[in-house]
Write an enzyme that holds these catalytic residues in place. Structure first.
Site, PDB file in Angstrom:
ATOM      1  N   GLY A  43       0.874  -1.074  -0.055  1.00 20.37           N
ATOM      2  CA  GLY A  43       0.273   0.095  -0.514  1.00 20.37           C
ATOM      3  C   GLY A  43       0.627   1.158   0.197  1.00 20.37           C
ATOM      4  O   GLY A  43       2.163   1.422   0.466  1.00 20.37           O
ATOM      5  N   GLN A  48       2.414  10.156   1.173  1.00 18.77           N
ATOM      6  CA  GLN A  48       3.902   8.922   1.091  1.00 18.77           C
ATOM      7  C   GLN A  48       4.641   9.879  -0.012  1.00 18.77           C
ATOM      8  O   GLN A  48       6.291   9.241   0.562  1.00 18.77           O
ATOM      9  CB  GLN A  48       4.138   7.931   0.797  1.00 18.77           C
ATOM     10  CG  GLN A  48       3.207   7.472   2.250  1.00 18.77           C
ATOM     11  CD  GLN A  48       3.376   5.186   2.988  1.00 18.77           C
ATOM     12  OE1 GLN A  48       1.839   5.387   2.610  1.00 18.77           O
ATOM     13  NE2 GLN A  48       4.450   5.462   3.149  1.00 18.77           N
ATOM     14  N   CYS A  91       5.929   0.322   7.141  1.00 17.69           N
ATOM     15  CA  CYS A  91       5.760   1.473   5.934  1.00 17.69           C
ATOM     16  C   CYS A  91       7.073   1.598   5.137  1.00 17.69           C
ATOM     17  O   CYS A  91       8.520   1.664   5.932  1.00 17.69           O
ATOM     18  CB  CYS A  91       5.825   1.822   7.233  1.00 17.69           C
ATOM     19  SG  CYS A  91       4.708   3.575   7.261  1.00 17.69           S
ATOM     20  N   LEU A  92       6.483   1.855   4.244  1.00 18.41           N
ATOM     21  CA  LEU A  92       7.233   2.004   3.225  1.00 18.41           C
ATOM     22  C   LEU A  92       8.521   3.392   3.681  1.00 18.41           C
ATOM     23  O   LEU A  92       9.376   4.241   3.452  1.00 18.41           O
ATOM     24  CB  LEU A  92       6.636   2.465   1.764  1.00 18.41           C
ATOM     25  CG  LEU A  92       6.441   0.608   0.986  1.00 18.41           C
ATOM     26  CD1 LEU A  92       5.569   1.227  -0.047  1.00 18.41           C
ATOM     27  CD2 LEU A  92       7.247   0.287   0.823  1.00 18.41           C
ATOM     28  N   HIS A 133      -4.096   0.539   7.566  1.00 15.86           N
ATOM     29  CA  HIS A 133      -2.877   1.954   7.742  1.00 15.86           C
ATOM     30  C   HIS A 133      -2.782   3.266   6.791  1.00 15.86           C
ATOM     31  O   HIS A 133      -2.657   4.059   7.420  1.00 15.86           O
ATOM     32  CB  HIS A 133      -1.941   0.619   7.759  1.00 15.86           C
ATOM     33  CG  HIS A 133      -0.436   1.448   7.223  1.00 15.86           C
ATOM     34  ND1 HIS A 133       0.933   0.599   7.947  1.00 15.86           N
ATOM     35  CD2 HIS A 133       0.364   1.930   6.921  1.00 15.86           C
ATOM     36  CE1 HIS A 133       1.607   1.410   8.030  1.00 15.86           C
ATOM     37  NE2 HIS A 133       1.246   2.204   7.301  1.00 15.86           N
ATOM     38  N   GLU A 134      -3.199   2.488   5.980  1.00 21.72           N
ATOM     39  CA  GLU A 134      -3.322   4.365   4.508  1.00 21.72           C
ATOM     40  C   GLU A 134      -3.931   5.054   5.416  1.00 21.72           C
ATOM     41  O   GLU A 134      -3.748   5.984   4.697  1.00 21.72           O
ATOM     42  CB  GLU A 134      -3.745   3.488   3.658  1.00 21.72           C
ATOM     43  CG  GLU A 134      -2.660   2.202   3.005  1.00 21.72           C
ATOM     44  CD  GLU A 134      -1.454   2.182   2.788  1.00 21.72           C
ATOM     45  OE1 GLU A 134      -0.715   3.581   2.627  1.00 21.72           O
ATOM     46  OE2 GLU A 134      -0.175   1.404   2.868  1.00 21.72           O
ATOM     47  N   HIS A 137      -2.220   7.205   7.467  1.00 21.60           N
ATOM     48  CA  HIS A 137      -1.366   7.922   6.633  1.00 21.60           C
ATOM     49  C   HIS A 137      -2.533   9.850   6.158  1.00 21.60           C
ATOM     50  O   HIS A 137      -1.387  10.698   6.451  1.00 21.60           O
ATOM     51  CB  HIS A 137      -1.182   7.557   5.535  1.00 21.60           C
ATOM     52  CG  HIS A 137       0.344   6.431   5.440  1.00 21.60           C
ATOM     53  ND1 HIS A 137       1.781   6.897   6.291  1.00 21.60           N
ATOM     54  CD2 HIS A 137       0.767   5.410   5.747  1.00 21.60           C
ATOM     55  CE1 HIS A 137       2.692   6.459   6.383  1.00 21.60           C
ATOM     56  NE2 HIS A 137       1.494   5.085   6.099  1.00 21.60           N
TER      57      HIS A 137
END
Ligand code: ZN
Length: 193
Positions: A43, A48, A91-92, A133-134, A137
């Protein structure tokens, strides 16, 4: 376009709903998907990649070859939550950092797709976790904010290293200052939200 890392201030920005879907937005989505696959994520949220929009891409298989599992969520809203489950998240924007996070394990989410159609989904398991999670963000929340005090302690040294690296990039002039970042986000919001 590139994936920004903790503690870049855009990761704390509360994103604004999009007003329309157009060719430029579809292009942004394709770039985000390519970055997500290259980074081996499942994701990626718009903030991000330093964009202030309520939008994220998802493919729980993590495989570019399984494009039928790709999903784009525009202006997502979680409308119901059930149960609770703990699982490991990463997380990226915090590569190499992992922690156990408790979240509801079933959710309902409404959103718009890239065709501008209103959608409504019930999700469980990994998909439910990834969507939460997204959406976090988009509200400027990171999974590290949801760790237990012990979990937080375990990753403190890694976070310190990210902070030192970020300060170094600033010192070398590789990243704009907070005021410049905020001005750019405000301009992008004015155009599209
Ligand atoms: Zn993340």
């Amino acid at each position: 376009m590139r994936i920004i890392q903790y503690p870049h201030p855009t990761l704390r920005h509360v994103s604004k709903p999009l007003r329309r879907v157009d060719a430029e937005l579809r292009g942004i989505v394709q770039e985000m998907l390519a970055l997500m696959y290259a980074a081996q994520g499942i994701g990626l949220a718009a903030n991000q990649v330093d964009l202030p929009y309520r939008m994220f891409v998802l493919n729980v298989t993590g495989e570019a070859s399984q494009s039928e599992a790709e999903m784009v969520f525009l202006n997502p809203v979680i409308t119901a939550r059930k149960g609770m489950e703990e699982a490991e998240e990463g997380c990226l924007s915090l590569p190499g950092v992992f922690g156990q996070v408790k979240r509801p394990d079933k959710i309902s989410v409404t959103f718009y797709d890239l065709e501008g159609q209103a959608r409504d989904l019930e999700l469980s398991g990994l998909a439910a976790r990834a969507v939460q999670h997204e959406v976090d963000h988009l509200d400027g929340t990171l999974f590290i904010d949801r760790l237990t005090p012990t979990g937080r302690l375990e990753i403190k040294q890694s976070l310190d290293e990210f902070e030192i690296q970020f300060a170094g990039q600033r010192t070398r002039g590789e990243l704009p200052g907070d005021a410049d970042i905020a001005a750019r986000l405000a301009e992008l919001e004015r155009l599209r939200t």
